[in-house]
Design a protein around this motif. Sequence first.
Motif, PDB file in Angstrom:
ATOM      1  N   GLY A  84       0.810  -1.206   0.000  1.00 32.57           N
ATOM      2  CA  GLY A  84       0.000   0.000   0.000  1.00 32.57           C
ATOM      3  C   GLY A  84       0.840   1.251   0.000  1.00 32.57           C
ATOM      4  N   LEU A  85       0.154   2.381   0.044  1.00 28.28           N
ATOM      5  CA  LEU A  85       0.791   3.687   0.099  1.00 28.28           C
ATOM      6  C   LEU A  85       1.018   4.063   1.553  1.00 28.28           C
ATOM      7  CD1 LEU A  85       1.710   6.166  -1.562  1.00 28.28           C
ATOM      8  CD2 LEU A  85      -0.581   7.104  -1.201  1.00 28.28           C
ATOM      9  N   ILE A  86       2.235   4.457   1.878  1.00 29.06           N
ATOM     10  CA  ILE A  86       2.595   4.830   3.242  1.00 29.06           C
ATOM     11  C   ILE A  86       2.900   6.321   3.278  1.00 29.06           C
ATOM     12  CG2 ILE A  86       4.264   4.469   5.104  1.00 29.06           C
ATOM     13  CD1 ILE A  86       2.483   2.025   4.561  1.00 29.06           C
ATOM     14  N   ILE A  87       2.278   7.023   4.205  1.00 27.07           N
ATOM     15  CA  ILE A  87       2.588   8.427   4.463  1.00 27.07           C
ATOM     16  C   ILE A  87       2.940   8.535   5.944  1.00 27.07           C
ATOM     17  CG2 ILE A  87       1.163   9.320   2.581  1.00 27.07           C
ATOM     18  CD1 ILE A  87      -1.036   9.874   4.641  1.00 27.07           C
ATOM     19  N   ALA A  88       3.276   9.702   6.407  1.00 23.50           N
ATOM     20  CA  ALA A  88       3.606   9.871   7.818  1.00 23.50           C
ATOM     21  C   ALA A  88       2.386   9.538   8.672  1.00 23.50           C
ATOM     22  CB  ALA A  88       4.049  11.299   8.075  1.00 23.50           C
ATOM     23  N   GLY A  89       2.627   8.964   9.847  1.00 27.35           N
ATOM     24  CA  GLY A  89       1.534   8.661  10.760  1.00 27.35           C
ATOM     25  C   GLY A  89       1.005   7.251  10.615  1.00 27.35           C
ATOM     26  N   THR A  90      -0.310   7.103  10.787  1.00 22.92           N
ATOM     27  CA  THR A  90      -0.972   5.800  10.704  1.00 22.92           C
ATOM     28  C   THR A  90      -1.415   5.547   9.273  1.00 22.92           C
ATOM     29  OG1 THR A  90      -1.703   5.965  12.996  1.00 22.92           O
ATOM     30  CG2 THR A  90      -2.912   4.448  11.577  1.00 22.92           C
ATOM     31  N   ASN A  91      -1.248   4.304   8.810  1.00 21.25           N
ATOM     32  CA  ASN A  91      -1.545   3.958   7.428  1.00 21.25           C
ATOM     33  C   ASN A  91      -2.371   2.689   7.336  1.00 21.25           C
ATOM     34  OD1 ASN A  91       0.368   5.816   5.708  1.00 21.25           O
ATOM     35  ND2 ASN A  91       1.499   5.191   7.517  1.00 21.25           N
ATOM     36  N   GLU A  92      -3.169   2.603   6.280  1.00 22.68           N
ATOM     37  CA  GLU A  92      -3.927   1.400   5.981  1.00 22.68           C
ATOM     38  C   GLU A  92      -3.344   0.784   4.717  1.00 22.68           C
ATOM     39  OE1 GLU A  92      -8.312   0.528   4.296  1.00 22.68           O
ATOM     40  OE2 GLU A  92      -8.260   1.614   6.211  1.00 22.68           O
ATOM     41  N   ILE A  93      -3.030  -0.517   4.772  1.00 28.32           N
ATOM     42  CA  ILE A  93      -2.498  -1.214   3.609  1.00 28.32           C
ATOM     43  C   ILE A  93      -3.320  -2.473   3.354  1.00 28.32           C
ATOM     44  CG2 ILE A  93      -0.171  -0.284   3.926  1.00 28.32           C
ATOM     45  CD1 ILE A  93       0.681  -3.013   4.975  1.00 28.32           C
ATOM     46  N   GLY A 104      -4.495 -17.531   0.309  1.00 32.23           N
ATOM     47  CA  GLY A 104      -5.636 -16.794  -0.222  1.00 32.23           C
ATOM     48  C   GLY A 104      -6.149 -15.683   0.670  1.00 32.23           C
ATOM     49  N   ALA A 105      -5.401 -15.295   1.677  1.00 32.87           N
ATOM     50  CA  ALA A 105      -5.859 -14.272   2.626  1.00 32.87           C
ATOM     51  C   ALA A 105      -6.136 -12.946   1.929  1.00 32.87           C
ATOM     52  CB  ALA A 105      -4.814 -14.059   3.721  1.00 32.87           C
ATOM     53  N   ARG A 106      -7.184 -12.255   2.367  1.00 37.16           N
ATOM     54  CA  ARG A 106      -7.534 -10.918   1.899  1.00 37.16           C
ATOM     55  C   ARG A 106      -7.967 -10.109   3.108  1.00 37.16           C
ATOM     56  NH1 ARG A 106      -5.155 -12.214  -1.967  1.00 37.16           N
ATOM     57  NH2 ARG A 106      -5.901 -12.503  -4.069  1.00 37.16           N
ATOM     58  N   GLY A 107      -7.699  -8.811   3.042  1.00 35.78           N
ATOM     59  CA  GLY A 107      -8.092  -7.935   4.129  1.00 35.78           C
ATOM     60  C   GLY A 107      -7.285  -6.658   4.098  1.00 35.78           C
ATOM     61  N   TYR A 108      -7.089  -6.084   5.274  1.00 37.53           N
ATOM     62  CA  TYR A 108      -6.306  -4.858   5.367  1.00 37.53           C
ATOM     63  C   TYR A 108      -5.580  -4.821   6.697  1.00 37.53           C
ATOM     64  CZ  TYR A 108     -10.043  -2.994   8.325  1.00 37.53           C
ATOM     65  OH  TYR A 108     -10.952  -2.809   9.326  1.00 37.53           O
ATOM     66  N   GLY A 109      -4.578  -3.968   6.757  1.00 39.59           N
ATOM     67  CA  GLY A 109      -3.813  -3.783   7.983  1.00 39.59           C
ATOM     68  C   GLY A 109      -3.693  -2.309   8.307  1.00 39.59           C
ATOM     69  N   ILE A 110      -3.650  -2.009   9.585  1.00 41.02           N
ATOM     70  CA  ILE A 110      -3.411  -0.652  10.068  1.00 41.02           C
ATOM     71  C   ILE A 110      -2.011  -0.659  10.661  1.00 41.02           C
ATOM     72  CG2 ILE A 110      -4.133   1.196  11.624  1.00 41.02           C
ATOM     73  CD1 ILE A 110      -6.228   0.551   9.485  1.00 41.02           C
ATOM     74  N   ILE A 111      -1.130   0.178  10.116  1.00 40.80           N
ATOM     75  CA  ILE A 111       0.252   0.277  10.600  1.00 40.80           C
ATOM     76  C   ILE A 111       0.400   1.602  11.331  1.00 40.80           C
ATOM     77  CG2 ILE A 111       2.692   0.371   9.988  1.00 40.80           C
ATOM     78  CD1 ILE A 111       1.992  -1.157   7.449  1.00 40.80           C
ATOM     79  N   ASN A 115       7.487   4.253  18.135  1.00 43.56           N
ATOM     80  CA  ASN A 115       8.665   5.039  18.487  1.00 43.56           C
ATOM     81  C   ASN A 115       9.917   4.342  17.979  1.00 43.56           C
ATOM     82  OD1 ASN A 115       9.750   3.195  20.520  1.00 43.56           O
ATOM     83  ND2 ASN A 115       8.057   3.862  21.802  1.00 43.56           N
ATOM     84  N   SER A 116      11.037   5.012  18.139  1.00 43.39           N
ATOM     85  CA  SER A 116      12.304   4.391  17.736  1.00 43.39           C
ATOM     86  C   SER A 116      13.435   4.905  18.611  1.00 43.39           C
ATOM     87  CB  SER A 116      12.604   4.673  16.265  1.00 43.39           C
ATOM     88  OG  SER A 116      12.827   6.043  16.057  1.00 43.39           O
ATOM     89  N   THR A 117      14.458   4.084  18.675  1.00 43.07           N
ATOM     90  CA  THR A 117      15.712   4.449  19.326  1.00 43.07           C
ATOM     91  C   THR A 117      16.808   4.266  18.282  1.00 43.07           C
ATOM     92  OG1 THR A 117      16.239   2.211  20.081  1.00 43.07           O
ATOM     93  CG2 THR A 117      14.848   3.558  21.532  1.00 43.07           C
ATOM     94  N   ALA A 118      18.053   4.381  18.688  1.00 39.41           N
ATOM     95  CA  ALA A 118      19.156   4.180  17.751  1.00 39.41           C
ATOM     96  C   ALA A 118      19.204   2.756  17.218  1.00 39.41           C
ATOM     97  CB  ALA A 118      20.480   4.532  18.421  1.00 39.41           C
ATOM     98  N   THR A 119      18.644   1.800  17.948  1.00 37.87           N
ATOM     99  CA  THR A 119      18.750   0.395  17.538  1.00 37.87           C
ATOM    100  C   THR A 119      17.414  -0.301  17.281  1.00 37.87           C
ATOM    101  OG1 THR A 119      18.810  -0.288  19.855  1.00 37.87           O
ATOM    102  CG2 THR A 119      20.933   0.074  18.764  1.00 37.87           C
ATOM    103  N   VAL A 120      16.285   0.296  17.680  1.00 41.17           N
ATOM    104  CA  VAL A 120      14.988  -0.369  17.557  1.00 41.17           C
ATOM    105  C   VAL A 120      13.949   0.614  17.016  1.00 41.17           C
ATOM    106  CG1 VAL A 120      13.105  -1.489  18.833  1.00 41.17           C
ATOM    107  CG2 VAL A 120      15.471  -1.932  19.480  1.00 41.17           C
ATOM    108  N   ALA A 121      13.193   0.196  16.006  1.00 36.55           N
ATOM    109  CA  ALA A 121      12.032   0.949  15.534  1.00 36.55           C
ATOM    110  C   ALA A 121      10.800   0.094  15.813  1.00 36.55           C
ATOM    111  CB  ALA A 121      12.142   1.247  14.044  1.00 36.55           C
ATOM    112  N   LEU A 122       9.782   0.682  16.428  1.00 37.13           N
ATOM    113  CA  LEU A 122       8.578  -0.061  16.781  1.00 37.13           C
ATOM    114  C   LEU A 122       7.390   0.395  15.951  1.00 37.13           C
ATOM    115  CD1 LEU A 122       8.864  -0.122  20.678  1.00 37.13           C
ATOM    116  CD2 LEU A 122       9.337  -1.975  19.080  1.00 37.13           C
ATOM    117  N   TYR A 123       6.755  -0.558  15.276  1.00 42.32           N
ATOM    118  CA  TYR A 123       5.534  -0.330  14.517  1.00 42.32           C
ATOM    119  C   TYR A 123       4.505  -1.344  14.994  1.00 42.32           C
ATOM    120  CZ  TYR A 123       8.467   2.210  11.204  1.00 42.32           C
ATOM    121  OH  TYR A 123       9.323   3.109  10.622  1.00 42.32           O
ATOM    122  N   GLN A 124       3.287  -0.914  15.125  1.00 43.89           N
ATOM    123  CA  GLN A 124       2.197  -1.835  15.469  1.00 43.89           C
ATOM    124  C   GLN A 124       1.429  -2.131  14.200  1.00 43.89           C
ATOM    125  OE1 GLN A 124      -1.075  -0.285  17.777  1.00 43.89           O
ATOM    126  NE2 GLN A 124      -1.426  -2.285  18.681  1.00 43.89           N
TER     127      GLN A 124
END
Length: 130
Positions: A84-93, A104-111, A115-124
């Motif tokens: 999908g298209l990703i912009i800043a903030g929350t996105n639907e893909i 055969g899965a179909r659906g959508y995701g909310i990303i 937050n992030s540090t020098a070594t870890v980026a967290l996305y839900q």
Amino acid sequence: MGFGLPDLGTLITPIDSSGSTGTFGQTQLFAFNVTESADPSSLLLGSMRGYAVQASSTADFHGVEVEVLSYADGSLNGTLSLQGLIIAGTNEIAIVGGTGDFCGARGYGIITFLNSTATVALYQHQLFFL
């Protein structure tokens, strides 16, 4: 009523060929662990690999993203393909397919970026199947 060629310039800003924006087409590859919670030391459920390509010639980030989630929690095993298209903030893909238990899965995701540090980026990722 007449017909003519569409004026795409009114829909999408033309690419700045002067190179002054410098970001159009930049590609970012990524590989993340998928864990049960936001705590990086929580139960490992799989991995997320993919890429994002900068798809705008403005300072705003608009990326086309493709992800493959490899998942194995002991009861479910397989992959999910998301894009999908990703912009800043929350996105639907879109969930556009899968293998194994997700064949055969179909659906959508909310990303959502958490937050992030020098070594870890967290996305839900919240996934919804149709």
